[in-house]
Scaffold this motif. Structure first.
Motif, mmCIF file in Angstrom:
data_model
loop_
_atom_site.group_PDB
_atom_site.id
_atom_site.type_symbol
_atom_site.label_atom_id
_atom_site.label_comp_id
_atom_site.label_asym_id
_atom_site.label_seq_id
_atom_site.Cartn_x
_atom_site.Cartn_y
_atom_site.Cartn_z
ATOM 1 N N HIS A 8 0.990 -1.065 -0.208
ATOM 2 C CA HIS A 8 0.017 -0.009 -0.083
ATOM 3 C C HIS A 8 0.930 0.996 0.141
ATOM 4 C CE1 HIS A 8 -3.286 2.899 1.249
ATOM 5 N NE2 HIS A 8 -3.986 1.842 1.284
ATOM 6 N N HIS A 9 0.482 2.085 -1.202
ATOM 7 C CA HIS A 9 1.464 3.327 -1.241
ATOM 8 C C HIS A 9 1.385 4.202 0.059
ATOM 9 C CE1 HIS A 9 3.224 6.710 -3.418
ATOM 10 N NE2 HIS A 9 2.370 7.497 -2.612
ATOM 11 N N LEU A 10 0.429 4.181 0.977
ATOM 12 C CA LEU A 10 0.386 5.220 1.915
ATOM 13 C C LEU A 10 1.150 4.357 3.335
ATOM 14 C CD1 LEU A 10 -2.969 6.876 1.995
ATOM 15 C CD2 LEU A 10 -1.031 7.737 1.445
ATOM 16 N N GLY A 19 3.784 2.721 2.596
ATOM 17 C CA GLY A 19 5.125 3.176 2.287
ATOM 18 C C GLY A 19 5.441 4.600 2.994
ATOM 19 N N HIS A 20 4.875 5.325 2.762
ATOM 20 C CA HIS A 20 4.829 6.725 3.289
ATOM 21 C C HIS A 20 5.183 6.661 4.776
ATOM 22 C CE1 HIS A 20 4.985 9.788 0.060
ATOM 23 N NE2 HIS A 20 3.726 9.130 -0.528
ATOM 24 N N LEU A 21 4.107 6.257 5.411
ATOM 25 C CA LEU A 21 3.999 5.924 6.680
ATOM 26 C C LEU A 21 5.140 5.483 7.619
ATOM 27 C CD1 LEU A 21 1.050 6.481 8.493
ATOM 28 C CD2 LEU A 21 1.019 3.968 8.620
ATOM 29 N N VAL A 54 0.243 13.503 5.008
ATOM 30 C CA VAL A 54 -0.100 14.514 4.300
ATOM 31 C C VAL A 54 0.525 14.538 2.800
ATOM 32 C CG1 VAL A 54 -0.690 16.382 5.722
ATOM 33 C CG2 VAL A 54 1.731 15.918 5.621
ATOM 34 N N SER A 55 -0.239 13.915 1.731
ATOM 35 C CA SER A 55 0.523 14.108 0.321
ATOM 36 C C SER A 55 -0.550 14.553 -0.485
ATOM 37 C CB SER A 55 0.425 12.580 0.034
ATOM 38 O OG SER A 55 -0.779 11.923 0.008
ATOM 39 N N GLY A 56 -0.397 14.500 -1.812
ATOM 40 C CA GLY A 56 -1.207 15.289 -2.955
ATOM 41 C C GLY A 56 -2.814 14.633 -2.694
#
Ligand code: KG4
Ligand code: ZN
Length: 342
Positions: free
Chosen positions: A110-112, A114-116, A135-137
């Motif tokens: 899951h992309h988020l 990854g960010h997390l 907080v992304s696009g």
């Protein structure tokens, strides 16, 4: 264990090799910003075609940087969603095909997630549990992270994401695409003294008593101010500054409220808007006041990249998550809530 990470959910192609013993061995990103600029936004079909062009050269670069060959890769993690369907399919089919050829597992990520988890790649990493501000696009979310794979959504934007609000407002002010960083730069020259500032924008949902956000009204407020009269360069800078004040004040207040409610002292910030200097300043100050701390990913890992995907995949494998045998059949999930991972 060496995990290759593939990211292609939007307008960045990212490839990275992460070693669970030695850390990040190599990572490379190609951004399509220049290609989409002429259209004022991401053109999905162009994005997909460009990912196809970039993946193999990026893989070669990362392997060279890591002094490894394809045979050294133990598993491949790729972004399976959320994102643009066509763009996701390019990364997914590349990853699945390479994994099949090498006889190693492929793992949808899951992309988020990854960010997390990206702040955990830093030397000075937070420990679980913590609150994460994403907080992304495309997303503005507060999550409670108990461990890898256990994410509880506490609140999110009811309309535009913070990054989207930055981008749309930047466009209104004639700053082009992607406007977020340009708007932030312009804001640094604007007046933010509440006594002398000529603009006062609302702080949406600041006192709503919950952890939800709403940013679409701000863009309309900026539009109204911009239409009232011909803007000078100084006006534009002041409007940008006031807009940034409004967004960052609300984000910081709610992130701190989430930490207080859950009695947690570590806050993790991830996603493109996490690169915003004013947001960082406000979060650092507000968290210090409650005896807490903020953890950020390295600046280059704030925006989309393959390293965070490789890392998230490696953590799942370490945790014993065995990817389902796909036998060449796989799917992507353009829409995929983070609290419904499995
Ligand atoms: O996480 P990201 O790279 O991509 C998504 O998954 O969406 O975030 C991109 C977003 C864009 O909206 C961009 O304008 C915003 O992050 N952004 C910023 C800054 N740098 C990037 N917004 C405000 N200030 C910045 N310095
Ligand atoms: Zn992203």
């Amino acid at each position: 264990m060496k995990v290759l990470g593939i990211e292609s959910s939007c307008d960045e192609t990212g490839v990275a090799l992460y070693d669970t013993e030695r850390g990040l061995l190599g990572h490379a990103v190609h951004t399509q910003v220049a290609m989409h600029e002429a259209y004022g936004g991401v053109v999905p079909e162009l994005a997909s075609r460009d990912h196809i062009r970039r993946l193999i050269p990026l893989l070669e670069r990362v392997l060279a940087e890591a002094a490894c060959t394809r045979r050294d890769i133990d598993a491949i993690a790729y972004t399976a969603g959320p994102g643009l369907a066509g763009a996701l399919l390019v990364g997914a089919s590349f990853a699945e095909a390479l994994a099949m050829a090498l006889g190693i597992p492929a793992l949808p990520v899951h992309h988020l997630e990854g960010h997390l988890l990206s702040p955990l790649l830093a030397d000075d990493a937070p420990v679980f549990p913590f609150i994460a501000l994403l907080v992304s696009g495309g997303h503005t979310q507060l999550m409670r992270v108990t461990r890898v794979g256990d994410y509880q959504l506490l609140g999110e934007s009811l309309d535009d994401a913070a990054g989207e609000a930055f981008d749309k407002t930047a466009k209104l002010l004639g700053l082009g695409y992607p406007g977020g960083p340009a708007l932030a730069k312009l804001a640094e020259t604007g007046n933010i003294d509440p006594k002398t500032s000529r603009y006062k924008l609302p702080r949406p949902m600041l006192h709503s008593g919950d952890l939800s956000f709403s940013f679409s009204g701000l863009k309309t407020a900026v539009l109204t101010a911009a239409r009232a009269r011909e803007l000078t360069d100084a006006d534009r800078a002041d409007l940008a500054a006031e807009f940034q004040e409004a967004v960052t004040e609300v984000l910081a207040a709610k992130a701190v409220a989430a930490c207080r409610q859950h009695r947690l002292s570590s806050l993790v910030v991830a996603g493109g808007v996490g690169a915003n200097r004013r947001l960082r300043q406000r979060l650092d100050r507000a968290m210090a006041k409650i005896g807490g701390r903020v953890f950020y990913p390295a600046l280059e890992l704030c925006t989309d990249n393959g390293a965070m995907i490789a890392f998230a995949g490696s953590q799942r494998l370490l945790q014993g998550d065995v990817p389902a045998a796909t036998k060449g059949a796989f799917a992507v999930r353009p829409r995929w809530p983070l609290d419904r991972l499995n």
